[in-house]
Design an enzyme around this catalytic site. Sequence first.
Site, PDB file in Angstrom:
ATOM      1  N   GLY A  58       0.831  -1.202   0.000  1.00 18.48           N
ATOM      2  CA  GLY A  58       0.000   0.000   0.000  1.00 18.48           C
ATOM      3  C   GLY A  58       0.859   1.242   0.000  1.00 18.48           C
ATOM      4  CB  CYS A  85       5.315  -4.150   0.219  1.00 18.52           C
ATOM      5  SG  CYS A  85       6.200  -2.622  -0.069  1.00 18.52           S
ATOM      6  CE1 TYR A  86       1.178   1.283   5.383  1.00 17.24           C
ATOM      7  CE2 TYR A  86      -0.379  -0.523   5.670  1.00 17.24           C
ATOM      8  CZ  TYR A  86       0.076   0.743   6.008  1.00 17.24           C
ATOM      9  OH  TYR A  86      -0.575   1.447   6.991  1.00 17.24           O
ATOM     10  CG  HIS A 176       5.361  -5.702  -4.460  1.00 21.18           C
ATOM     11  ND1 HIS A 176       4.077  -5.527  -4.001  1.00 21.18           N
ATOM     12  CD2 HIS A 176       6.047  -4.601  -4.088  1.00 21.18           C
ATOM     13  CE1 HIS A 176       3.978  -4.366  -3.391  1.00 21.18           C
ATOM     14  NE2 HIS A 176       5.156  -3.779  -3.420  1.00 21.18           N
ATOM     15  CD  GLU A 178       2.338  -8.681  -5.094  1.00 17.10           C
ATOM     16  OE1 GLU A 178       2.955  -9.558  -4.467  1.00 17.10           O
ATOM     17  OE2 GLU A 178       2.186  -7.533  -4.673  1.00 17.10           O
ATOM     18  CG  ASP A 233     -16.199  -9.971 -20.824  1.00 12.31           C
ATOM     19  OD1 ASP A 233     -15.487 -10.979 -21.009  1.00 12.31           O
ATOM     20  OD2 ASP A 233     -15.737  -8.828 -20.681  1.00 12.31           O
ATOM     21  CE  LYS A 375     -12.042 -10.464 -22.499  1.00  9.96           C
ATOM     22  NZ  LYS A 375     -13.209  -9.594 -22.647  1.00  9.96           N
TER      23      LYS A 375
END
Length: 519
Positions: A58, A85-86, A176, A178, A233, A375
């Site tokens: 964050g 992180c945060y 991070h 991710e 979609d 997606k």
Amino acid sequence: MTHTHDRLLIIDFGSQVTQLIARRLRELNVYCEIHPYQNVTDAFLAAFAPKAMIFSGGPDSVTREGSPRPPKTAFTMGVPILGICYGQQVMMQELGGLVESGHGTAEFGRAFVTPAEAQLSILEGWFVEGREQVWMSHGDHVSRIAPGFEVYGTSPGAPFAITADVSRHFYAVQFHPEVHHTPKGAKLYENFVRLAGFTGDWTMGAYKDDAIEKIRAQVGDGHVICGLSGGVDSSVAAILLHEAIGDQLTCVFVDHGLLRLNEAEQVVTMFRDNYNIKLIHADESELFLGALEGVSDPEVKRKTIGRLFIDVFQKYANGIEGAEFLAQGTLYPDVIESVSFSGGPSVTIKSHHNVGGLPEKMGLKLVEPLRELFKDEVRALGRELGLPESFIGRHPFPGPGLAIRCPGEITREKLEILRKADAVFIDQIRKHGLYDEIWQAFVAILPVRTVGVMGDGRTYDFACALRAVTSVDGMTADYYPFTHDFLGETATRIINEVKGINRCTYDITSKPPGTIEWE
Ligand code: XMP
């Protein structure tokens, strides 16, 4: 409350990349939800019953009074927690460590973490080559770890890059995992969820069954209207709804006269004939094209189409007796964007065409069966529902359709020419087996006529531009590197086969600075 799947809770502290955490977890067949930290109360935690939690990164500083915190209960529930992180810093601060600002230890971008002596199970597969590349983005740093924690990895700017209190299953990393630039990040998530006891039970088949149950519970014996555009979609949403509630669903397909060659027939055949779905084909092309006459400003075009779309949709929906619900193909990234922390006013690059505001206006309740999906997961669900591959793999097509591929004033003549040229280009791409490598490909008809010579005669016809880009999310893009042979052959075919075009160019602009569409 009982839940069918093991659930992981991501508490969002506002990082730009929080949704990538969810993405990584879903790749591991782990069910997770992201919730902003403000919403995570003790009652929420009890109801959610997470099997593990992740605290995201964050933008704030834990050293600032009033900065975001998780509830204290999070630490006493006996579930594994991974702080990023945060999330790492807030964990340290809350558990008795110390976080400080700056002092030359800020790190942004690539960094290398080296292992400490002790081994950590969530780092299995790491440090095979002695050190691991990670992606850092922090100003503050942990200067004293909380009691019970040990250090398992360090980087030049983060002496506590990886720490853990193994007895409580609390893990904390400064980088991070991710993001793509932490190459072993996915492995770290995999180790974490395995250690937390997740069995990987969140498959698309399970998702489908769950979603059908949820739709039935929400809708009861009410009637649902679903806007169908022919895109992936809304098609997947419609078929899922149809499996769940059958004839309680009516689809409305608004044909604004700005679709591609034979597109309207394809959509109608597919849904009405193949799936037996109640479908209203609202052919309103005259209305739209009439309103667009003489309009050349891109924003005016977009707004005109958006406004008419809502009016038309409302008109047809009002004719459907007993309609209580409106279904939308909202995806997960849209949901995240709408709760984004950036909050500030952002510049409108293009007014996107959607049906926002419609449910309130019509007094309808929303059904959003794809709200939790990315997606490519929608595509996987489409396959699970038996949608043909040719439909699932289709390139995205914008709501305002060919209007924004016809810069300047739109005329019926130009649309006719554009449709034919576009069909030839796509045919070429398919014939060369390139369709699936390309994010989006289309032709734009340019508002200029140029001089040419065909046979022995002079021509004075339109020029067109071919556009084909690679992209992962449409946010950034690069032009597709066709061979010169391919481009030459395509230009020749378009000019020979499409009356009205005598010049062909290839658009090699990336995004940014260009956009994918021409308007
Ligand atoms: P741009 O042109 O902004 O497009 O680079 C990015 C992606 O968004 C699509 N696009 C739209 N999709 N309504 C949509 O549903 C719109 O108004 C719209 N405008 C652009 C575009 O085709 C590309 O995939």
